[in-house]
Design a protein around this motif. Structure first.
Motif, PDB file in Angstrom:
ATOM      1  N   VAL A 121      -4.190  79.958  35.980  1.00 43.45           N
ATOM      2  CA  VAL A 121      -4.203  81.012  36.995  1.00 43.45           C
ATOM      3  C   VAL A 121      -5.471  81.840  36.807  1.00 43.45           C
ATOM      4  N   MET A 122      -6.228  82.027  37.922  1.00 42.00           N
ATOM      5  CA  MET A 122      -7.474  82.781  37.867  1.00 42.00           C
ATOM      6  C   MET A 122      -7.217  84.205  38.368  1.00 42.00           C
ATOM      7  N   LEU A 123      -7.538  85.175  37.496  1.00 38.68           N
ATOM      8  CA  LEU A 123      -7.297  86.593  37.824  1.00 38.68           C
ATOM      9  C   LEU A 123      -8.602  87.366  37.712  1.00 38.68           C
ATOM     10  N   LYS A 124      -9.049  87.953  38.833  1.00 44.49           N
ATOM     11  CA  LYS A 124     -10.243  88.799  38.827  1.00 44.49           C
ATOM     12  C   LYS A 124      -9.809  90.248  38.670  1.00 44.49           C
ATOM     13  N   ILE A 125     -10.368  90.915  37.648  1.00 41.83           N
ATOM     14  CA  ILE A 125     -10.044  92.318  37.381  1.00 41.83           C
ATOM     15  C   ILE A 125     -11.301  93.144  37.602  1.00 41.83           C
ATOM     16  N   THR A 126     -11.251  94.025  38.591  1.00 42.20           N
ATOM     17  CA  THR A 126     -12.391  94.902  38.882  1.00 42.20           C
ATOM     18  C   THR A 126     -12.074  96.299  38.353  1.00 42.20           C
ATOM     19  N   HIS A 127     -13.067  96.913  37.677  1.00 43.65           N
ATOM     20  CA  HIS A 127     -12.905  98.264  37.132  1.00 43.65           C
ATOM     21  C   HIS A 127     -14.203  99.026  37.322  1.00 43.65           C
ATOM     22  N   SER A 128     -14.257 100.261  36.852  1.00 42.40           N
ATOM     23  CA  SER A 128     -15.406 101.131  37.129  1.00 42.40           C
ATOM     24  C   SER A 128     -16.701 100.610  36.515  1.00 42.40           C
ATOM     25  N   HIS A 129     -16.603  99.786  35.455  1.00 43.17           N
ATOM     26  CA  HIS A 129     -17.815  99.303  34.781  1.00 43.17           C
ATOM     27  C   HIS A 129     -18.202  97.895  35.213  1.00 43.17           C
ATOM     28  N   GLY A 130     -17.462  97.292  36.129  1.00 45.14           N
ATOM     29  CA  GLY A 130     -17.806  95.941  36.559  1.00 45.14           C
ATOM     30  C   GLY A 130     -16.548  95.122  36.821  1.00 45.14           C
ATOM     31  N   PHE A 131     -16.607  93.828  36.463  1.00 43.83           N
ATOM     32  CA  PHE A 131     -15.434  92.980  36.687  1.00 43.83           C
ATOM     33  C   PHE A 131     -15.437  91.825  35.684  1.00 43.83           C
ATOM     34  N   GLU A 132     -14.269  91.217  35.554  1.00 45.95           N
ATOM     35  CA  GLU A 132     -14.103  89.992  34.768  1.00 45.95           C
ATOM     36  C   GLU A 132     -13.170  89.070  35.525  1.00 45.95           C
ATOM     37  N   VAL A 133     -13.414  87.758  35.420  1.00 41.58           N
ATOM     38  CA  VAL A 133     -12.481  86.769  35.946  1.00 41.58           C
ATOM     39  C   VAL A 133     -11.839  86.082  34.744  1.00 41.58           C
ATOM     40  N   GLU A 134     -10.526  86.255  34.607  1.00 40.22           N
ATOM     41  CA  GLU A 134      -9.800  85.706  33.469  1.00 40.22           C
ATOM     42  C   GLU A 134      -9.126  84.392  33.861  1.00 40.22           C
ATOM     43  N   ARG A 135      -9.303  83.403  33.005  1.00 41.92           N
ATOM     44  CA  ARG A 135      -8.549  82.160  33.174  1.00 41.92           C
ATOM     45  C   ARG A 135      -7.329  82.246  32.266  1.00 41.92           C
ATOM     46  N   ILE A 136      -6.147  82.328  32.853  1.00 39.66           N
ATOM     47  CA  ILE A 136      -4.913  82.478  32.094  1.00 39.66           C
ATOM     48  C   ILE A 136      -4.208  81.129  32.053  1.00 39.66           C
ATOM     49  N   THR A 137      -4.016  80.605  30.852  1.00 38.00           N
ATOM     50  CA  THR A 137      -3.579  79.215  30.705  1.00 38.00           C
ATOM     51  C   THR A 137      -2.083  79.053  30.447  1.00 38.00           C
ATOM     52  N   ASN A 138      -1.376  80.153  30.133  1.00 32.18           N
ATOM     53  CA  ASN A 138       0.025  80.002  29.714  1.00 32.18           C
ATOM     54  C   ASN A 138       1.009  80.808  30.563  1.00 32.18           C
ATOM     55  N   LYS A 139       0.562  81.246  31.753  1.00 33.43           N
ATOM     56  CA  LYS A 139       1.449  82.047  32.597  1.00 33.43           C
ATOM     57  C   LYS A 139       1.531  81.463  34.002  1.00 33.43           C
ATOM     58  N   THR A 140       2.695  81.625  34.625  1.00 32.42           N
ATOM     59  CA  THR A 140       2.867  81.217  36.022  1.00 32.42           C
ATOM     60  C   THR A 140       2.305  82.307  36.933  1.00 32.42           C
ATOM     61  N   PRO A 141       2.075  81.989  38.222  1.00 31.94           N
ATOM     62  CA  PRO A 141       1.605  83.037  39.147  1.00 31.94           C
ATOM     63  C   PRO A 141       2.541  84.246  39.187  1.00 31.94           C
ATOM     64  N   GLU A 142       3.849  84.012  39.104  1.00 28.64           N
ATOM     65  CA  GLU A 142       4.799  85.120  39.128  1.00 28.64           C
ATOM     66  C   GLU A 142       4.625  86.012  37.884  1.00 28.64           C
ATOM     67  N   GLU A 143       4.398  85.381  36.741  1.00 31.41           N
ATOM     68  CA  GLU A 143       4.202  86.149  35.513  1.00 31.41           C
ATOM     69  C   GLU A 143       2.883  86.908  35.527  1.00 31.41           C
ATOM     70  N   VAL A 144       1.861  86.351  36.154  1.00 26.30           N
ATOM     71  CA  VAL A 144       0.576  87.055  36.267  1.00 26.30           C
ATOM     72  C   VAL A 144       0.728  88.303  37.130  1.00 26.30           C
ATOM     73  N   GLN A 145       1.597  88.242  38.149  1.00 28.89           N
ATOM     74  CA  GLN A 145       1.844  89.434  38.956  1.00 28.89           C
ATOM     75  C   GLN A 145       2.457  90.555  38.114  1.00 28.89           C
ATOM     76  N   GLU A 146       3.294  90.199  37.155  1.00 30.20           N
ATOM     77  CA  GLU A 146       3.858  91.201  36.232  1.00 30.20           C
ATOM     78  C   GLU A 146       2.757  91.794  35.352  1.00 30.20           C
ATOM     79  N   ILE A 147       1.813  90.952  34.951  1.00 31.60           N
ATOM     80  CA  ILE A 147       0.683  91.439  34.157  1.00 31.60           C
ATOM     81  C   ILE A 147      -0.147  92.425  34.965  1.00 31.60           C
ATOM     82  N   MET A 148      -0.378  92.120  36.234  1.00 37.07           N
ATOM     83  CA  MET A 148      -1.141  93.036  37.090  1.00 37.07           C
ATOM     84  C   MET A 148      -0.436  94.382  37.218  1.00 37.07           C
ATOM     85  N   ALA A 149       0.883  94.366  37.267  1.00 35.76           N
ATOM     86  CA  ALA A 149       1.635  95.627  37.339  1.00 35.76           C
ATOM     87  C   ALA A 149       1.418  96.447  36.080  1.00 35.76           C
TER      88      ALA A 149
END
Length: 542
Positions: free
Chosen positions: A414-442
């Motif tokens: 699952v590819m997750l782009k996180i944007t913040h005040s200093h820039g951004f990162e795209v994280e490749r998450i290898t052990n979570k489902t899309p539903e679980e990544v939504q919990e991480i975003m929360a």
């Protein structure tokens, strides 16, 4: 009064046991057991050492019932029988005596010439019977091992022991080839100890302690007891050998070769006062040597740790985000992990001068390059500190992440782009489902301080196996993106791939395929070009 009499009876019972035990002590094995007990309780009085040896010769560490709870977080096991020893119990009485002039020391007279009197408080020495318990009779938190015994298990420990004995000995010690069978000797007239060179480690140490004991006890000028009666040769040997056994036993040096078969012959015909005097001399001298050697061993260990600390070295780059300002710093006294830990612990005041902060933590810092010298690329960095973002980077870990970021994208990643005040990162998450990544975003949206370190700590706390494959302004920052989710932490906005237009979704699929493969056929590349030129509506997006 009945209680006082009972206490006296208890004390008498113990002193009778001491007298009886002393008579039986001078048998080879019993004497050896007594010295073994003394090696563990060298700070105890002669009487209490003997009492412990008589009641529980295998004891290693004793304390009172409450002391085990208070000082060691241990408790005495139910049904255990205590070891009875004597504890000081002095009491005070008031007594009238002649008043003395504090200056002259003479008796003060009243106007009639009679001595004046005064009431004073006098402390009367006394003892009471108390119970102590060995560590084997208790249960609870573990007892740490003696440092000195651990030291002796190494080559450095042996060398340290040699230095420690040499330091505490009152006369110089030298190693030489001694003719005959002698392992060593002490020359009182020349104030000098010689030890046979080339012996085993344990024999060398035993000989050094034995001859040091001679130099401490049997040289009237050294021990400053010129008026003491001369001791016969046998008494001197018994004392020196007993001290050597006790000290070596305390430090875990092999004592299996020691034999005290001659002790019965030596003690025969001597009165009890003389025997007690020699035993107390052995106890006091062994305790003095043990305390002195332990102190030196600790000092040598501290010096070694200090030297090892000074040998640590790391290279730190303090920079702003665009590298328009930077300082390359050599940090001595800290390795990379310690620099990372220290910089991560800084508060806002500390961040004003990171090098001064490191020096306050015991490091030595030297600037070897800056934005004017432009030399930092010639060095192998260990740590980077970004003054704009307060991010502390382990360069070795960063290099490992760079390698992992090159790995092909898995079908379930699952590819997750996180944007913040200093820039951004795209994280490749290898052990979570899309539903679980939504919990991480929360969880990410609840962060108060949204710096990169806190973001990564949050990912770890959610047990996400993540690799930052794209970092704004850094790793892979120029490649096309293919995110399943995007979250803007400042705006608290979330975008999901399936909410994008078909064109954007297809473009993301192509970018993902392109990142996952290092080479494409001509047909594949032509297909990508056609799609990017606007033929995407003809495709069916899955």
């Amino acid at each position: 009064m009945a209680d006082a009499k009972t206490e006296k009876q208890k004390v008498k019972e113990i002193t009778d046991k001491l007298e009886e035990g002393l008579k039986e002590l001078f048998e080879s094995e019993k004497y050896k057991n007594y010295l073994s007990t003394m090696s563990k309780f060298h700070n105890y009085s002669f009487n209490n050492t003997l009492l412990i040896a008589l009641q529980r010769p295998d004891a290693t560490l004793v304390a009172g019932y409450q002391a085990w709870q208070r000082n060691f977080n241990r408790h005495v096991n139910k049904g255990e029988r205590g070891i009875r020893i004597l504890a000081p119990a002095p009491y005070k009485i008031k007594k009238e005596r002649d008043k003395l002039d504090p200056v002259t020391g003479e008796v003060v007279l009243d106007k009639d010439g009679m001595p004046q009197t005064e009431e004073v408080e006098i402390k009367i020495p006394a003892f009471r019977a108390v119970s102590v318990f060995d560590v084997s009779q208790t249960d609870g938190e573990p007892i740490p091992e003696l440092e000195a015994k651990e030291l002796l298990s190494t080559v450095e420990g042996y060398e340290d022991f040699i230095r420690a004995i040499t330091f505490v000995a009152p006369v110089p010690i030298s190693f030489e080839d001694i003719p005959g069978d002698s392992k060593g000797f002490f020359r009182p007239t020349e104030k000098w100890i010689a030890v046979q060179e080339g012996m085993s480690e344990s024999q060398t140490l035993k000989t050094m302690v034995h001859e040091t004991a001679h130099s401490m006890l049997h040289d009237r000028e050294v021990n400053k007891d010129i008026l003491a009666p001369a001791k016969d040769r046998n008494t001197k040997e018994v004392e020196a050998e007993s001290i050597a056994y006790t000290v070596c036993r305390h430090f875990g040096i092999d004592t299996s070769e020691y034999s005290f078969g001659y002790i019965a012959g030596w003690s025969s015909g001597r009165d009890m006062r003389e025997l007690k005097s020699s035993l107390d001399t052995i106890r006091r001298t062994a305790s003095e040597l043990i305390t002195g050697i332990e102190g030196q061993l600790r000092e040598l260990q501290r010096d070694r740790e200090l030297m090892q600390g000074q040998e640590k070295e790391s290279l730190l780059l303090i920079q702003n985000s665009d590298l328009s300002e930077y300082s390359l710093v050599n940090v001595r006294g800290m390795d990379a992990a310690e620099v990372l830990e220290s910089l991560s612990a800084m508060n806002d005041n500390d961040r004003r001068n990171a090098t001064a902060y490191l020096e306050s933590r015991g490091a030595w810092t030297t600037e070897i390059a800056n934005q004017d010298t432009k030399e930092f690329g010639e060095h192998r960095l260990d740590v980077r500190y970004n003054t704009d973002t307060n991010e502390v980077i382990d360069v070795k870990v960063e290099m490992e992440l760079n390698e992992r970021a090159k790995e092909p994208i898995g079908a379930d990643d699952v590819m997750l782009k996180i944007t913040h005040s200093h820039g951004f990162e795209v994280e490749r998450i290898t052990n979570k489902t899309p539903e679980e990544v939504q919990e991480i975003m929360a969880a990410l949206t609840k962060l108060e301080d949204k710096n990169i370190q806190n973001i990564r700590d949050c990912l770890k706390s959610c047990e996400a196996d993540y690799i930052p494959i794209i970092v704004g302004g850094g790793r892979n920052s120029m490649i096309p993106q293919f995110n399943d989710f995007e979250i803007d932490l400042d705006k608290k906005e979330v975008t999901m791939k399936h909410n994008l237009s078909p064109v954007k979704q297809a473009e993301g699929i192509i970018n993902r395929l392109e990142f996952a493969k290092t080479a494409f056929s001509d047909d594949e590349r032509n297909l990508m070009i056609i799609i990017k030129l606007g033929v995407l509506p003809q495709l069916t997006v899955l």
